[in-house]
Motif scaffolding. Structure first.
Motif, PDB file in Angstrom:
ATOM      1  N   THR A  60      73.377 -21.685 -13.125  1.00 40.89           N
ATOM      2  CA  THR A  60      74.464 -21.638 -13.707  1.00 40.89           C
ATOM      3  C   THR A  60      74.345 -22.078 -15.119  1.00 40.89           C
ATOM      4  OG1 THR A  60      75.127 -24.293 -13.338  1.00 40.89           O
ATOM      5  CG2 THR A  60      75.755 -22.497 -11.662  1.00 40.89           C
ATOM      6  N   ASP A  62      74.937 -24.682 -16.736  1.00 44.14           N
ATOM      7  CA  ASP A  62      74.395 -26.033 -16.770  1.00 44.14           C
ATOM      8  C   ASP A  62      73.344 -26.439 -16.120  1.00 44.14           C
ATOM      9  OD1 ASP A  62      77.006 -26.486 -18.349  1.00 44.14           O
ATOM     10  OD2 ASP A  62      78.101 -26.695 -16.701  1.00 44.14           O
ATOM     11  N   ASN A  63      73.063 -25.940 -15.043  1.00 46.48           N
ATOM     12  CA  ASN A  63      71.876 -26.463 -13.924  1.00 46.48           C
ATOM     13  C   ASN A  63      71.810 -25.319 -12.964  1.00 46.48           C
ATOM     14  OD1 ASN A  63      74.399 -26.641 -12.370  1.00 46.48           O
ATOM     15  ND2 ASN A  63      74.150 -28.745 -12.078  1.00 46.48           N
TER      16      ASN A  63
END
Length: 187
Positions: A60, A62-63
Motif C-alpha cells: 500500500t 503507507d506500508n
C-alpha cells in the motif's frame, strides 16, 4: 518435508501418477529476504516448501500488509496465475532461507490434461487453498485481534518464534503496540 508427504497431504494419488508428477519437480534454494513471487506478474511456477517460512503481502502507499504465512509443506503460488493465467496481486518474501520444490505451471496443466488422478490432485489443491482463504477472511471479519492472535498461537505456535512481530501484527490487522499489549495481557 519430503515431496511425497506434501503431495499426499493434498490428495493421495496412485503411485504411477505420483511418480509422473515428481519427475517435473526441481529442488531450489533461496536466501532469507528473497522475493519469490512478484505482484503484477503472471507467475509460471508453483512451489512447495520443503524447509523454511514465507509471507505473502500486498503493498500500500503507507506500508506492506501481510495476509498469509507459509511454512513446511505449504504450497506457494499465485492463485490468479495458477487458475486463470493472470497477474498476481501479491509479493511472496522468504522470511528464512528456504528449500523449495518447484514445478512449472504449464507442466502441471499438461499433466492435468493427461491424467485424471493428477487433475483431481490439482482440484484438491485449489479447493484447500480456497478454504484456507475463506477461513482467514472470516476470522478477520468476525474475530477480535486478541482472538485472532490466540488462534494463531494454537494453530501455528512456532510462527511467533520464527516471524518478526511486525509481520504478525500486520497479518492480524493491528499495530505492533497493540500486539505487544495483547501479548502482555496473555502472559
Amino acid at each position: 518435508m519430503t515431496i511425497d508427504h506434501i503431495l499426499d497431504q493434498i490428495y493421495v494419488i496412485p503411485e504411477s501418477s505420483k511418480q509422473t508428477l515428481k519427475k517435473h519437480f526441481n529442488e531450489v534454494s533461496f536466501p532469507k529476504g528473497h522475493i519469490l513471487l512478484r505482484a503484477d506478474t503472471v507467475e509460471n511456477s508453483a512451489y512447495f516448501i520443503k524447509k523454511g517460512i514465507v509471507r505473502a503481502y500486498a503493498k500500500t502507499p503507507d506500508n506492506d500488509i501481510t495476509f498469509w504465512f507459509g511454512k513446511e509443506g505449504d504450497p506457494v503460488l499465485s492463485m490468479n496465475s495458477y487458475v486463470a493465467n493472470k497477474k498476481g496481486y501479491e509479493d511472496i518474501e522468504l522470511l528464512e532461507a528456504c528449500e523449495l520444490y518447484q514445478i512449472k505451471t504449464t507442466d502441471l496443466q499438461n499433466l492435468f490434461d493427461k491424467d485424471i488422478h493428477l487433475a483431481n490432485w490439482g482440484r484438491r489443491l485449489a479447493e484447500q487453498e480456497l478454504v484456507k482463504t475463506e477461513e482467514r477472511l472470516i476470522s478477520r471479519q468476525f474475530r477480535t485481534a486478541k482472538e485472532r492472535y490466540l488462534d494463531l498461537l494454537i494453530q501455528n505456535p512456532d510462527l511467533v518464534r520464527r516471524v518478526q512481530l511486525g509481520h504478525i501484527a500486520s497479518y492480524l490487522g493491528i499495530t505492533q503496540v497493540t500486539l505487544s499489549r495483547i501479548r502482555a495481557k496473555k502472559h
